[in-house]
Design an enzyme around this catalytic site. Structure first.
Site, PDB file in Angstrom:
ATOM      1  N   ARG A 105       3.331  -5.877  -8.739  1.00 11.22           N
ATOM      2  CA  ARG A 105       5.454  -6.243  -8.662  1.00 11.22           C
ATOM      3  C   ARG A 105       4.904  -7.687  -9.708  1.00 11.22           C
ATOM      4  O   ARG A 105       6.117  -7.828 -10.459  1.00 11.22           O
ATOM      5  CB  ARG A 105       5.513  -7.048  -7.135  1.00 11.22           C
ATOM      6  N   SER A 139      10.449  -3.986  -6.584  1.00  9.88           N
ATOM      7  CA  SER A 139      10.469  -3.665  -5.017  1.00  9.88           C
ATOM      8  C   SER A 139       8.800  -2.458  -5.683  1.00  9.88           C
ATOM      9  O   SER A 139       8.751  -1.363  -5.864  1.00  9.88           O
ATOM     10  CB  SER A 139      10.947  -2.579  -4.711  1.00  9.88           C
ATOM     11  N   LYS A 145      15.735 -10.914  -3.306  1.00 10.00           N
ATOM     12  CA  LYS A 145      14.653 -11.051  -3.195  1.00 10.00           C
ATOM     13  C   LYS A 145      14.350 -12.162  -2.671  1.00 10.00           C
ATOM     14  O   LYS A 145      14.867 -13.223  -3.327  1.00 10.00           O
ATOM     15  CB  LYS A 145      13.541 -11.102  -4.573  1.00 10.00           C
ATOM     16  N   SER A 172      13.935  -7.059  -0.464  1.00  8.58           N
ATOM     17  CA  SER A 172      12.850  -7.645  -1.053  1.00  8.58           C
ATOM     18  C   SER A 172      11.854  -8.457  -0.972  1.00  8.58           C
ATOM     19  O   SER A 172      12.187  -9.563  -1.638  1.00  8.58           O
ATOM     20  CB  SER A 172      12.944  -6.507  -2.451  1.00  8.58           C
ATOM     21  N   ALA A 173      10.769  -8.431  -0.438  1.00 10.61           N
ATOM     22  CA  ALA A 173      10.165 -10.039  -0.258  1.00 10.61           C
ATOM     23  C   ALA A 173       8.739 -10.090  -1.323  1.00 10.61           C
ATOM     24  O   ALA A 173       8.211  -9.015  -1.351  1.00 10.61           O
ATOM     25  CB  ALA A 173       9.172  -9.989   1.238  1.00 10.61           C
ATOM     26  N   GLU A 188      13.523   2.941   6.325  1.00 13.10           N
ATOM     27  CA  GLU A 188      12.413   1.710   7.583  1.00 13.10           C
ATOM     28  C   GLU A 188      12.244   2.889   8.413  1.00 13.10           C
ATOM     29  O   GLU A 188      12.774   3.842   8.528  1.00 13.10           O
ATOM     30  CB  GLU A 188      13.739   1.319   7.826  1.00 13.10           C
ATOM     31  N   ALA A 225      14.043  -2.611   6.429  1.00 18.99           N
ATOM     32  CA  ALA A 225      15.314  -2.313   5.944  1.00 18.99           C
ATOM     33  C   ALA A 225      16.089  -3.219   7.365  1.00 18.99           C
ATOM     34  O   ALA A 225      17.650  -2.720   8.172  1.00 18.99           O
ATOM     35  CB  ALA A 225      15.705  -0.924   6.654  1.00 18.99           C
ATOM     36  N   PRO A 229      21.541   0.340  10.324  1.00 14.21           N
ATOM     37  CA  PRO A 229      21.056   0.311  11.450  1.00 14.21           C
ATOM     38  C   PRO A 229      20.391   0.763  11.870  1.00 14.21           C
ATOM     39  O   PRO A 229      18.934   0.822  10.308  1.00 14.21           O
ATOM     40  CB  PRO A 229      21.992   1.567  11.997  1.00 14.21           C
TER      41      PRO A 229
END
Lengths: 372, 372, 372, 372
Positions: B51, B82, B161, B231-232, B301, B350, B355
């Site tokens: 990244r 990502s 982000k 997105s981390a 997820e 997610a 959900p």
């Protein structure tokens, strides 16, 4: 005869509670079991001990249920464990029963039929070579004959469990002065699957035996079977074979169809196999159709070209996750998106099992009515 | 204004040749770029340096193409990389341009519109907590206003982000006498994404801010946004936001739609989003429809329940492959099986983005005719 | 009594040939086996099925060798499998025998002594908390008494096998209205090991029980045992304990010593333990000294500080390889460089087992002469 | 001339702060830097982008510090990044400077000397074959001559950075009608390293060039260099070489020694290299001796035999962690246990670099007194 298929979820490689419950309720006759196919949750590669653990647990359980010895169970039932439940794939066992049927089959109706066979044990230097091809072809023909499957057109799925080469076996061959088809354990799984699939192709007339030779194995990707599914494991030395097709000599409400995925996301092929089984492909399937879907069996593989429909994939260059694990996750996702379930028998390593990057997909379904 | 989206395949994290080529040909105006979303081929987890490498490479390239300094590029363009191209996902960049339009928008027709915003830098102890939620909500509203998106119904995708906590930052907080929302780096990515998504949900009226508190983050899974994608990454301290919607103030032939997948294989939701964009979902898509599909953006997820439609998955118990990697492979496979391409922006993690086990899916498509 | 220790290499998790051979030759009395510690080749984390597979295989083999039922074997023998042979670690089993001795012990000479005990099964909400601490302490004291180990100074190694929390068990606790000490399976292994080690520390007077409370588990790293080694597994619900020490009531030519590594490369501590056992630490060991080294047992852990002697390590930020796998490889390499063998029982997860990043190291050696 | 070596810890692949600080303080003259060796924290295998990211970051920083263009920096300085900090290995850069010295060297005293060279770019079909061997040998001789290293006995370490074959390059060769030495990217790293090491061996008279041929590369493990360290990367097409030795034409207080580890835990060899450098090997090293240790450079490899001193290892059968990652962790642990630091340049893939499973280990140390 009548073929029955039980799809039993597994909470772990040694979870035989589901099998015991079905046997206890009478829904499953343990003495009539001819084969168990399992998806177990190891890495599906060399050091996947979930396959051996599951096989050992199933054998112990079936010996206890039938009163047979472990050796008898081993000789009478085919255990084919395929490791790897990447993505959303769900660990489960598919138990195949062949049950005597009081009534004669309905004339003109072909029903699900299963046949088993085994080759002799292979020397390390035979794995991945013509000896394995020829012995496999003979065994497939024997299994077809034994199960009254009329011809290649009625065969829709051939599962082969084949050996791999450990370092010890490679060195054994070297000491005896033999070369081997693959010098690394992981690579040996590929050539063993490849030769096995070519054996199926020869038996079914998909590939001309006279055109085959050792160097074609895992190299000439234009040669392939549309029905074969091969899985390599450390726990056996011979090839074990399960032929699944339709036969007028069998009765029951199950049938099998298949098609060939041209690449890993070719759900059009899956849709055709569903249609042939009388299930309308839709997003999502109608509930009644879902209920008729008994099992889905498919192969997964990273395309050697390095791309899927022109877009680069990173499976072959990933040193953290083996390519076969990526491929199972991918194909599992593609099929689950249509099937509406993750209880799918997707196994990796599709050498000569469909075209490069693709593979066979088979559907076992409950027949809608008498007339199908 | 007119929004344009370029989907550019990448041969590696530092592959900016495609960007340069488009700029060279005039198809892309580098000085009009407002955001670049990228799928890069690292693990998408803590030690994913693809990244940062991609961001650095893109910034250098855009600085050279525009004659701006690196700092100016950084301040004017949003870079959201990502990590993770598991299964068949294909590394690529989505470049968003906002281009002045000579003609006025067609009355009554809403077209693709984009808006950007940033929060202040967060202290380590604010990450994953209400401070991050509130600042994110304010930034989303600011981005909507700046891009003339009329209201929440016209917002279809909000990319955030957000920062993560390294060991150094966690210890910095401890030394200053503060607790943090997550003591482990990997867990911090989750709470940061979760708080960011809740911020989006607050801005769009999906969640009532007054009902929120620190302890709900990553715990109360009934609270979620239907549009957020977070997105981390290690390379920033603030939240950076890209709002994508439709607006009557914008022109052009692109539009965006979205729906929410209830689980990882809910391609029915994807089919609805395609339909809303005028594309008939089919296996496979008609060639003309395929050509109109410009971008697909979705979240992936592993469901905390440990199962998908009642069948156990092994993602959460796998110590060899992180669950988020399994999930991206799975959702990528599910969407690719319908979209017919693996050039999909599927990002992991997610939390509060749809959900449990599901997530938003958005479609950017070329409009069929004037009337849509 | 006399304690004997057999170090048996394993070709796989289910390789019991070595055990059978020793029993066949009379070198090992299967009915006298009190414990088997094993290093198996899985990942040592959640989905490591090699531990269960090895335990099942060993139990079946020992049942056959002794004519006992599986349940009897399970109740009489402690099976502690520790997964993970990273780096060069070599899979093996350590079989502990307690054999009646015709001759009385030499007065004034303490020899290797072993004692076993088990706690009750723990409810999910007790794992990682004071209930587990207290029950473990009581069991350690019981094992010491049963094996005539005079006091804490004569205890050099306490192996604990403890349960973990699966998703199913976590949900079971939640449904019953209980919180759990760890919400994730992987984290539950840590708190279970930590509470177990604190139980050992309480029993040996290393930590004051009155100062302990639930919140100290896995948080207050100043509290630790210098003898404990805990290993978590999915296959049990209670704690199983093996105390190893020296006792004047036992005879034989074996003894045990230990020291505490302050960090992962603290081979000075290992050298001290060797010296206490009469082995001169040297690079390499003298052949006669090598021959006297019967077993090495140590703990491995990534330091939470993120560094080793001031130099950053990357174990805690690696999303491809779990930190415990890195740590075993590292400590295995450090100890093997001195011991001259990779047949080392290095187990991961050293919470409260030695200081942060370090851990106990124990040496079982053959005594040089009578006088030692 | 005088050679200086700076060991600079790195907080990440793009952390050039340490380099800038040393340059800012005057301790390092950026315009005198001839080579940077780096340990970066990627997987050290095919998809390790930390090497490229670190190289790019260092080049940008050195260009800024020297006022040179990126191309000039690239042509004048050797950047050799080795990925993989498994176990406890600590990411760092080793910066080699060659500084003009006012005073003449002390007669009769040899000091650390460094020389660099590069080969031409290799075609894909040349990688791993005699063309690469011959070109490397010539380049090593050129580097020795350029740095006034009198003969092979004064060479103690030769670092080679060599290319690998991507899928694209393999296909390029195939299209041109050429075979390649390895059909898989990962395997190509091995043959490229192997041919490079054989080139070093030829230059130093360790292997007779006339006895070499293509088929010996990575097959005849009796042929090896005692000084070579080769590292493969995607970012170059030629071989880049750094020769490190002692020379009477150089001054300064540094010197280099080396020995060959016969296996991965052969710390006796490391002890000999330390002794030759005037450092007494001890567990632990005396503080004064520790302070004199400037750098340790070693190779790591899983033995093909599958065992270490007769005990089986699992590195080659592990499909979750590549063997080279296990091996670096193991050798790193073994060396750190003696060196007392994890700031060790341990690189993987030791084909023809020392015997099977072993490898060269070199020590750069500060001289104790004039007389050494």
């Amino acid at each position: 005869m009548q073929a029955r298929v039980h799809r039993i979820p597994a909470a772990g490689p040694d979870d035989v509670a589901g099998l015991r419950d079905l046997a206890g309720s009478g829904a499953l006759r343990p003495d009539r079991v001819v084969a168990v196919l399992g998806k177990t949750e190891g890495n599906g590669c060399v050091n996947d001990f979930t396959r051996g653990f599951a096989s050992a647990s199933l054998k112990t359980a079936l010996a206890a249920l039938t009163g047979r010895t472990a050796a008898e169970v081993d000789a009478q039932i085919l255990f084919v464990m395929s490791g790897g439940t990447e993505g959303g794939l769900s660990p489960h066992f598919l138990v195949f029963e062949a049950v005597p049927d009081a009534a004669a089959p309905t004339p003109g109706v072909k029903s699900l039929a299963v046949g088993c066979a085994r080759t002799r044990a292979f020397a390390p230097e035979e794995v991945g070579r013509m000896q394995q091809v020829a012995a496999t072809a003979a065994a497939v023909r024997a299994a077809m004959a034994a199960s009254s499957i009329a011809g290649p057109d009625d065969v829709h799925y051939v599962q082969v469990k084949c050996p791999l080469l450990t370092r010890a076996r490679i060195e054994q061959a070297h000491r005896a002065g033999h070369g081997v088809a693959a010098e690394e354990t992981y690579a040996s799984m590929g050539v063993s699957r490849g030769a096995s699939a070519l054996g199926v192709a020869v038996a079914l007339g998909e590939v001309d035996a006279s055109a085959l030779h050792d160097a074609a194995v895992c190299r000439d990707t234009t040669l392939f079977s549309r029905c074969a599914s091969a899985s390599a494991g450390v726990e056996l030395l011979e090839n074990q074979i399960l032929v699944v097709g339709n036969s007028a000599a069998w009765s029951g409400d199950l049938l099998i169809t298949h098609d060939v995925m041209q690449d890993a996301i070719d759900t059009a092929a899956f849709a055709r196999a569903l249609s042939q089984a009388g299930i309308t492909p839709a997003l999502p399937l109608a509930p009644a159709d879902s209920a008729r879907l008994v099992a889905v069996l498919a192969k997964a593989e990273a395309s050697r070209s390095g791309s899927i429909r022109g877009a680069r994939h990173t499976m072959l260059d990933d040193s953290d996750i083996p390519a076969s694990r990526h491929a199972r996750a991918l194909v599992g996702g593609a099929l689950a998106s249509v099937a509406g379930t993750t209880l799918l028998f997707v196994s990796g390593g599709a050498e000569h099992q469909g075209p490069d990057g693709g593979g066979p997909v088979a559907v076992i379904a409950r027949r809608l009515g008498e007339g199908l």
